[in-house]
Design an enzyme around this catalytic site. Structure first.
Site, PDB file in Angstrom:
ATOM      1  N   ASP A   1      43.879   0.754   8.373  1.00  0.00           N
ATOM      2  CA  ASP A   1      43.092   1.688   9.116  1.00  0.00           C
ATOM      3  C   ASP A   1      42.496   2.936   8.146  1.00  0.00           C
ATOM      4  O   ASP A   1      43.275   3.488   7.396  1.00  0.00           O
ATOM      5  CB  ASP A   1      43.802   2.386  10.127  1.00  0.00           C
ATOM      6  CG  ASP A   1      43.071   3.322  11.120  1.00  0.00           C
ATOM      7  OD1 ASP A   1      42.102   4.006  10.566  1.00  0.00           O
ATOM      8  OD2 ASP A   1      43.179   3.150  12.261  1.00  0.00           O
ATOM      9  N   VAL A   2      41.161   3.001   7.609  1.00  0.00           N
ATOM     10  CA  VAL A   2      41.072   3.878   6.895  1.00  0.00           C
ATOM     11  C   VAL A   2      41.037   5.323   7.360  1.00  0.00           C
ATOM     12  O   VAL A   2      40.999   6.362   6.240  1.00  0.00           O
ATOM     13  CB  VAL A   2      39.332   3.875   6.398  1.00  0.00           C
ATOM     14  CG1 VAL A   2      39.138   2.430   5.891  1.00  0.00           C
ATOM     15  CG2 VAL A   2      38.487   4.033   7.667  1.00  0.00           C
TER      16      VAL A   2
ATOM     17  N   ASN B   1      32.403   1.402   3.115  1.00  0.00           N
ATOM     18  CA  ASN B   1      31.372   0.813   4.154  1.00  0.00           C
ATOM     19  C   ASN B   1      32.006   0.982   5.592  1.00  0.00           C
ATOM     20  O   ASN B   1      31.001   0.942   6.483  1.00  0.00           O
ATOM     21  CB  ASN B   1      31.256  -0.761   3.865  1.00  0.00           C
ATOM     22  CG  ASN B   1      30.525  -1.331   4.901  1.00  0.00           C
ATOM     23  OD1 ASN B   1      29.171  -1.298   5.120  1.00  0.00           O
ATOM     24  ND2 ASN B   1      31.146  -2.321   5.592  1.00  0.00           N
TER      25      ASN B   1
ATOM     26  N   TYR C   1      27.755   9.817  15.451  1.00  0.00           N
ATOM     27  CA  TYR C   1      27.290   8.865  14.355  1.00  0.00           C
ATOM     28  C   TYR C   1      26.503   9.777  13.379  1.00  0.00           C
ATOM     29  O   TYR C   1      26.724   9.683  12.103  1.00  0.00           O
ATOM     30  CB  TYR C   1      26.627   7.651  14.959  1.00  0.00           C
ATOM     31  CG  TYR C   1      26.180   6.629  13.896  1.00  0.00           C
ATOM     32  CD1 TYR C   1      27.223   5.758  13.483  1.00  0.00           C
ATOM     33  CD2 TYR C   1      24.973   6.789  13.271  1.00  0.00           C
ATOM     34  CE1 TYR C   1      26.782   4.795  12.510  1.00  0.00           C
ATOM     35  CE2 TYR C   1      24.654   5.667  12.234  1.00  0.00           C
ATOM     36  CZ  TYR C   1      25.595   4.813  11.850  1.00  0.00           C
ATOM     37  OH  TYR C   1      25.370   4.071  10.824  1.00  0.00           O
TER      38      TYR C   1
ATOM     39  N   LYS D   1      27.355  10.484   9.478  1.00  0.00           N
ATOM     40  CA  LYS D   1      26.568  10.188   8.207  1.00  0.00           C
ATOM     41  C   LYS D   1      25.967  11.254   7.506  1.00  0.00           C
ATOM     42  O   LYS D   1      25.500  11.088   6.366  1.00  0.00           O
ATOM     43  CB  LYS D   1      25.485   9.136   8.906  1.00  0.00           C
ATOM     44  CG  LYS D   1      26.096   7.743   9.711  1.00  0.00           C
ATOM     45  CD  LYS D   1      27.062   7.067   8.320  1.00  0.00           C
ATOM     46  CE  LYS D   1      27.593   5.877   8.672  1.00  0.00           C
ATOM     47  NZ  LYS D   1      28.131   4.962   7.537  1.00  0.00           N
TER      48      LYS D   1
ATOM     49  N   THR E   1      23.494  -6.598  12.319  1.00  0.00           N
ATOM     50  CA  THR E   1      24.921  -6.713  12.756  1.00  0.00           C
ATOM     51  C   THR E   1      25.321  -6.481  14.200  1.00  0.00           C
ATOM     52  O   THR E   1      24.717  -6.336  15.207  1.00  0.00           O
ATOM     53  CB  THR E   1      25.564  -5.702  12.011  1.00  0.00           C
ATOM     54  OG1 THR E   1      25.109  -4.366  12.667  1.00  0.00           O
ATOM     55  CG2 THR E   1      25.139  -5.639  10.638  1.00  0.00           C
TER      56      THR E   1
END
Length: 293
Positions: free
Chosen positions: A62-63, A89, A153, A157, A188
């Site tokens: 888990d990042v 990513n 989001y 970003k 995706t």
């Protein structure tokens, strides 16, 4: 591609179980790189690794867990060698009005996309310094112009763009290059799931015609891998995003004008309910986060 600068290099890709991450792993492996695939969904990571033409390592991590990432970095060094390329990513998204969003889910998007990217850089930065390597941050059209109904989001970003600029200035004298990939809509799971929701379809529908196009993931990956080979400071896919970069200060008033006109209708239609995590990757993250709670 025997003449690629990636040949025999160790490349780390986070969020590599599916979508763009898996396609980037394929592209780098075809150029002779050895891949370390990090993320959730160990069976999928193993399958991606098994399909690569070069040695690969799949590590479930888990990042957002800095200690676990440090352990993963040690495993990569021990089994593949020191990484000289890291691609941050991993990312998730949710949609809906900020006012009715779930605070925990909103924060999770920021934690994965922004804090997770920073943890990734921290874990592998000693390797990049030793190898005079390259760190690529996957950003977004959302880094250049925020859209309604995607506040977490867009905030995350925009944050990763600023983080990458700051990191670049800090590590350049060590020979480490830092790049930013500005990407538009990609075919995706996340984007396909977003299109199930009227309010998110409207966001894309009100963009100029070229900006609405959903790009094949392999096409995007090929452009990004080329940027990695050349240690680019920035890569824009599609190329017209360079114009958005130049014109970014003009975007918020345009977005405001459109949303003032159309959001009342969407609210009246009941089309602005929160979506929850988007795509299979988002659901996998929710499941993993729940296990760790």
């Amino acid at each position: 591609m025997t003449d690629s600068p990636l040949r025999h290099r160790v490349v780390v890709v986070t969020g590599a179980a599916r979508g763009l991450g898996a396609a980037l792993a394929q592209g780098c492996a075809r150029r002779g790189a050895r891949l370390a695939l990090l993320g959730h969904e160990k069976p999928r990571l193993d399958a991606v690794a098994a399909a690569l033409p070069t040695p690969a390592l799949a590590v479930e991590v888990d990042v957002t867990d800095a200690a676990a990432l440090d352990e993963a970095a040690g495993e990569v060094r021990g089994r593949l060698g020191q990484p000289s390329v890291v691609v941050a990513n991993a990312g998730i998204a949710e949609g809906g009005p900020f006012a009715t969003s779930n605070p925990a889910e909103w924060r999770r998007v920021v934690d994965v996309n922004l804090t997770g990217s920073a943890h990734t850089a921290r874990a592998f930065l000693p390797d990049l310094v030793d190898t005079a390597g390259y760190h690529l941050q996957i950003a977004s059209l959302a880094s250049l112009g925020a859209a309604p109904m995607m506040s977490a989001y867009c905030a995350s970003k925009a944050g990763v763009e600023a983080f990458a600029h700051s990191l670049r200035a800090e590590v350049a004298h060590h020979g480490v290059a830092v790049g930013i990939a500005y990407l538009s809509w990609i075919d995706t799971d996340m984007i396909r799931d977003a299109d199930r929701y009227a309010v998110l379809r409207e966001v894309r529908a009100h963009m100029p015609a070229p900006a609405r196009r959903i790009l094949p993931v392999d096409e995007v990956a090929a452009r990004v891998v080329g940027a990695v080979e050349h240690r680019r400071a920035a890569v824009y896919v599609p190329g017209w995003l360079r114009i958005a970069q130049v014109a970014r200060t003009a975007l918020p008033p345009v977005v405001l004008r459109v949303t003032r006109r159309d959001l009342p209708r969407l609210e009246a239609e009941g089309a602005t309910d929160p979506t929850g995590p988007l795509g299979a990757g988002g659901l996998a993250d929710r499941a993993a986060a729940g296990r760790g709670a």
